[in-house]
Design a protein around this motif. Structure first.
Motif, mmCIF file in Angstrom:
data_model
loop_
_atom_site.group_PDB
_atom_site.id
_atom_site.type_symbol
_atom_site.label_atom_id
_atom_site.label_comp_id
_atom_site.label_asym_id
_atom_site.label_seq_id
_atom_site.Cartn_x
_atom_site.Cartn_y
_atom_site.Cartn_z
ATOM 1 N N ARG A 1 1.056 -0.906 -0.150
ATOM 2 C CA ARG A 1 0.088 -0.101 0.206
ATOM 3 C C ARG A 1 1.053 1.354 -0.214
ATOM 4 N N ILE A 2 0.421 2.343 -0.186
ATOM 5 C CA ILE A 2 0.961 3.472 -1.269
ATOM 6 C C ILE A 2 0.274 4.351 0.356
ATOM 7 N N GLY A 3 0.529 5.784 1.162
ATOM 8 C CA GLY A 3 -0.124 6.625 1.929
ATOM 9 C C GLY A 3 -1.371 5.991 3.015
ATOM 10 N N VAL A 4 -2.395 6.509 4.061
ATOM 11 C CA VAL A 4 -2.848 5.683 4.613
ATOM 12 C C VAL A 4 -4.128 6.272 4.319
ATOM 13 N N PRO A 5 -4.848 5.579 4.328
ATOM 14 C CA PRO A 5 -6.282 5.606 3.812
ATOM 15 C C PRO A 5 -6.868 6.546 4.814
ATOM 16 N N ASP A 6 -6.819 7.854 5.017
ATOM 17 C CA ASP A 6 -7.752 8.931 5.547
ATOM 18 C C ASP A 6 -8.658 9.648 5.276
ATOM 19 N N LYS A 7 -8.737 9.906 3.964
ATOM 20 C CA LYS A 7 -9.543 10.301 3.280
ATOM 21 C C LYS A 7 -8.771 12.091 2.954
ATOM 22 N N THR A 8 -7.272 11.994 2.946
ATOM 23 C CA THR A 8 -6.510 13.547 2.755
ATOM 24 C C THR A 8 -5.178 12.878 1.950
ATOM 25 N N ALA A 9 -4.643 13.484 1.703
ATOM 26 C CA ALA A 9 -3.552 13.459 0.629
ATOM 27 C C ALA A 9 -2.400 13.938 1.683
ATOM 28 N N GLY A 10 -2.468 14.098 2.776
ATOM 29 C CA GLY A 10 -1.815 15.144 4.240
ATOM 30 C C GLY A 10 -0.399 14.343 4.176
ATOM 31 N N GLU A 11 -0.099 12.994 3.952
ATOM 32 C CA GLU A 11 0.823 12.871 4.508
ATOM 33 C C GLU A 11 2.447 12.409 3.785
ATOM 34 N N PHE A 12 1.532 12.905 2.715
ATOM 35 C CA PHE A 12 2.601 12.541 1.276
ATOM 36 C C PHE A 12 2.734 14.431 1.040
ATOM 37 N N LYS A 13 4.354 14.155 -0.024
ATOM 38 C CA LYS A 13 4.760 15.991 0.486
ATOM 39 C C LYS A 13 4.278 17.145 0.205
ATOM 40 N N ASN A 14 4.694 18.184 1.103
ATOM 41 C CA ASN A 14 4.120 19.041 0.431
ATOM 42 C C ASN A 14 2.430 19.171 1.471
ATOM 43 N N GLY A 15 2.162 18.102 1.874
ATOM 44 C CA GLY A 15 0.893 17.808 2.440
ATOM 45 C C GLY A 15 0.983 19.092 3.875
ATOM 46 N N TRP A 16 0.671 18.338 5.301
ATOM 47 C CA TRP A 16 0.586 17.911 6.334
ATOM 48 C C TRP A 16 2.234 18.648 6.787
ATOM 49 N N GLU A 17 3.390 18.279 5.696
ATOM 50 C CA GLU A 17 4.643 19.132 6.014
ATOM 51 C C GLU A 17 4.311 20.533 6.320
ATOM 52 N N ARG A 18 4.949 20.386 7.228
ATOM 53 C CA ARG A 18 5.236 22.134 7.531
ATOM 54 C C ARG A 18 6.857 23.036 6.988
ATOM 55 N N ASP A 19 5.801 23.888 6.684
ATOM 56 C CA ASP A 19 6.820 24.991 5.623
ATOM 57 C C ASP A 19 7.539 25.830 6.950
ATOM 58 N N THR A 20 8.765 25.528 7.705
ATOM 59 C CA THR A 20 9.370 25.684 8.610
ATOM 60 C C THR A 20 10.955 26.711 7.857
ATOM 61 N N ALA A 21 10.394 27.626 7.495
ATOM 62 C CA ALA A 21 11.256 28.956 6.534
ATOM 63 C C ALA A 21 10.180 30.054 7.243
ATOM 64 N N HIS A 22 8.896 30.279 7.622
ATOM 65 C CA HIS A 22 8.403 30.291 8.576
ATOM 66 C C HIS A 22 7.763 30.555 10.195
ATOM 67 N N PRO A 23 7.890 31.258 11.055
ATOM 68 C CA PRO A 23 8.210 30.844 11.967
ATOM 69 C C PRO A 23 6.895 29.841 12.526
ATOM 70 N N ARG A 24 5.556 30.676 11.807
ATOM 71 C CA ARG A 24 4.438 30.035 12.935
ATOM 72 C C ARG A 24 3.761 28.653 11.593
ATOM 73 N N GLN A 25 4.889 27.767 10.662
ATOM 74 C CA GLN A 25 5.122 26.562 10.475
ATOM 75 C C GLN A 25 3.632 25.933 9.599
ATOM 76 N N PRO A 26 3.137 26.424 8.432
ATOM 77 C CA PRO A 26 2.131 26.557 9.032
ATOM 78 C C PRO A 26 2.616 25.140 7.655
ATOM 79 N N SER A 27 0.758 23.947 7.913
ATOM 80 C CA SER A 27 1.625 22.552 6.366
ATOM 81 C C SER A 27 1.716 23.512 5.068
ATOM 82 N N LYS A 28 1.999 22.988 4.263
ATOM 83 C CA LYS A 28 2.914 23.210 2.800
ATOM 84 C C LYS A 28 1.260 23.527 2.472
#
Length: 642
Positions: free
Chosen positions: A438-465
């Motif tokens: 299997r690829i990914g987690v069946p959770d009804k989102t694409a969040g686990e993939f790159k640029n999903g839940w991944e944080r933008d560490t270039a900004h202090p608030r670090q929003p999900s990308k």
């Protein structure tokens, strides 16, 4: 003793009941308790001059800004001439505003209630259509009630406890560069607080959330420096559509209460003869650090947590029952029951959610039944489900969980008034044999993939990308030629993108359009023992669950544009013909480009002979049409052998 006063006398103070006063002039009604006052404009029912502890929370009037109002961007309904009734009772006063379009058969009712001792307004919106000559009016589309300040004390946008950020300043907006609709580059003002803390890009979609949201709003400071908040508290969601995963706008300087929408590919109800629905209640709430019920609070999250306490369907139930005769369509406690269940969930299932929705229909499409209500529990533990205050009716039960493909579904769940319905069930997980990978987690989102839940560490608030404009993450540079994923070696969070683009660009930083990225590869190995099972009689099942797919239909469901439908082709090894899954216009949702990772959910299962696979190295190619303005977002993929 409750009373109903029809306002027809000019310029008199109508009453004062337990410190809730109502006054009338030629152009406005004024409501007040000891903490809040506001004007309701006679000609259109808009709220102006809203004061909380003397603070002007709406700021100054400019066009529609500086007001609270309901509008209908899809033109399904309109305000055609507002009449008003004042409702008064023990410790409260309210106004029922009616726009009755007798020429078309459309009716709009907006109701606001203010209670003694509360620092908020209770809101209802009723929409009805009765016209047998023209029995269909089309889709309802977007309906929203907005707290739309122009100035005031506000400095911070708050979607939830995770997603919040400073409002961009006027200098940033003055220098903004538009990069797509409702999206701008603000990097030309690097000293702006939003740019420094959150992102170089600004879009209202950054602050969206799904319907599990309890409260969202604005935070700032009064003139004495004390923190102050304004919140739409979503204390009842049963009159909305789309289920818990439906995503919509929350706050962008305006605080939204969305009664209906097409965002994220949401199904919108059809307005037909007899349509009559009351949305609400929701609570427009204001708080301060100095509120008697609050501890000393210093942050936006403290005030948010206070607001979220009221996001409970049982809160103020007795009051809502009391005013039900003045709010046609509101379902009182006497017409509600409860539901409970014990569900044996599959091993490995986590974050279990139980949903009651329209019978016989996927919960995300509940708007197909215009009389349907919806309920859910998002923290099911040990399989125990309890849902109170359920409108009497017949429902579908859906149980979903992270880590498990598919859902448990049971129709014909009957809830009776003043009684409990109990269900005991065993959820047998989907299986088509031995899982090879299997690829990914069946959770009804694409969040686990790159640029999903991944944080933008270039900004202090670090929003999900995923929350930031998609053009900030240059896919062709990150994945030249598209994704090339090897099962057992590659990692979803870095080697599989949250969006499978057919083409990419142009963006703010890229002038060209890249088109050689539409084919993604999955490489996997079949060992000798498994290869022995690859016979003419064996069956391989390839499951694709999508968190979203976007055609040129966008969010409209209309057969428009050159790719209103398109195929996702899966090529298996050297087979000449692909496995084809056609995405239809009504499957489409503008998701990834609107800063989302979960919109209209889709799933498909391909089956083919085991002989298509072989011992050793194998390869799937997932292909979208080349150079097409379409994309998909994968939830999870799985290969099984029977």
């Amino acid at each position: 003793m409750k009373s109903l006063l029809l306002l027809s006398v000019f310029g008199i103070a109508l009453s004062a009941v337990n410190a809730v006063t109502v006054n009338e002039t030629a152009s406005i009604y004024t409501f007040a308790n000891d903490r809040i006052s506001f004007n309701v404009v006679k000609k259109n029912g808009y709220i102006q001059n809203l004061l909380f502890d003397g603070i002007s929370v709406l700021g100054t009037l400019s066009g529609n800004a500086g007001q609270v109002y309901t509008d209908f961007p899809s033109n399904g309904f309109a305000l055609v001439g507002t009449s008003a009734e004042i409702v008064q009772g023990n410790g409260y006063a309210g106004i029922v505003l009616t726009d009755n379009d007798t020429t078309s058969g459309s009716l709009v009712q907006r109701s606001w209630f203010l209670r003694d001792g509360e620092t908020g307004l209770h809101s209802f919106v009723r929409l009805a259509y009765h016209n047998s000559t023209v029995p269909s009016k089309g889709a309802l589309g977007e309906v929203r009630t907005m707290f739309r300040p122009n100035g005031g004390p506000w400095t911070t946008l708050v979607t939830n406890a995770e997603q919040w950020a400073p409002l961009p300043g006027s200098a940033a907006f003055a220098e903004q560069v538009q990069v797509q609709d409702a999206t701008w580059y603000l990097g030309l003002t690097p000293d702006d607080a939003y740019v420094q803390q959150e992102s170089d890009y600004w879009t209202k979609y950054t602050f969206a959330d799904n319907q599990t949201n309890k409260a969202h709003g604005l935070y700032g400071h009064s003139s004495d420096g004390s923190p102050v908040g304004a919140w739409w508290v979503v204390n009842q969601k049963d009159t909305f559509f789309g289920g818990p995963y439906h995503v919509d706008l929350m706050v962008d300087g305006i605080i939204y209460n969305k009664q209906s929408t097409g965002h994220g590919g949401a199904t919108s109800p059809n307005i037909t003869d007899g349509f009559d629905r009351t949305f609400g209640p929701q609570f427009l709430y204001f708080n301060r650090a100095s509120n008697a019920r609050l501890p000393v609070c210093y942050s936006a999250l403290d005030l948010l947590a206070d607001a979220e306490r009221y996001a409970d369907p049982a809160w103020n139930a007795e009051f809502y029952d009391e005013i039900a005769t003045h709010v046609p369509g509101y379902v009182p406690s006497s017409s509600r029951g409860s539901f409970s269940a014990v569900v044996q969930v599959p091993d490995g299932a986590s974050d279990v959610v139980a949903i009651l929705s329209a019978n016989g229909v996927h919960f995300q499409d509940s708007a197909e039944d215009i009389s349907a209500y919806q309920y859910w529990v998002t923290d099911v533990r040990d399989g125990v489900v309890n849902i109170d205050r359920v409108k009497a009716g017949t429902y579908r039960l859906t149980v979903s969980a992270n880590g498990t493909f598919g859902d448990y579904v049971q129709d014909n769940i009957v809830v009776e008034p003043k009684s409990n319905t109990f269900v005991k069930a065993a959820w047998v997980p989907e299986s088509a044999g031995t899982e090879l990978w299997r690829i990914g987690v069946p959770d009804k989102t694409a969040g686990e993939f790159k640029n999903g839940w991944e944080r933008d560490t270039a900004h202090p608030r670090q929003p999900s990308k995923y929350r930031i404009y998609w053009g900030a993450w240059d896919f062709p540079n990150e994945f030249p030629g598209g994704v090339n994923f090897t099962v057992g070696q590659s990692v979803e969070g870095s080697d599989w993108n949250y969006v499978h683009w057919s083409q990419y660009g142009p963006t703010y930083t890229r002038n060209d359009t890249v088109t050689d990225i539409n084919r993604w590869s999955i490489n996997f190995h079949i060992d000798s023992l498994t290869a022995q099972r690859l016979t003419e009689d064996s069956v391989v099942t390839f499951t694709i669950q999508l968190a979203a797919a976007k055609t040129t239909a966008g969010n409209t469901d209309a057969d428009q544009g050159g790719f209103a439908s398109f195929p996702i082709n899966t090529y298996v090894n050297d087979e000449a013909s692909p496995l084809a899954w056609t995405i239809q216009p009504y499957d489409s949702s503008s998701c990834g480009e609107r800063s989302a990772i979960s919109c209209h959910l889709l799933t498909n299962k391909f089956q083919f002979p085991g002989t298509w696979l072989k011992e050793g190295d194998n390869r799937f190619v997932l292909e979208l049409p080349q150079a097409a303005p379409v994309y998909v977002q994968y939830d999870a993929l799985r290969l099984e052998l029977q």
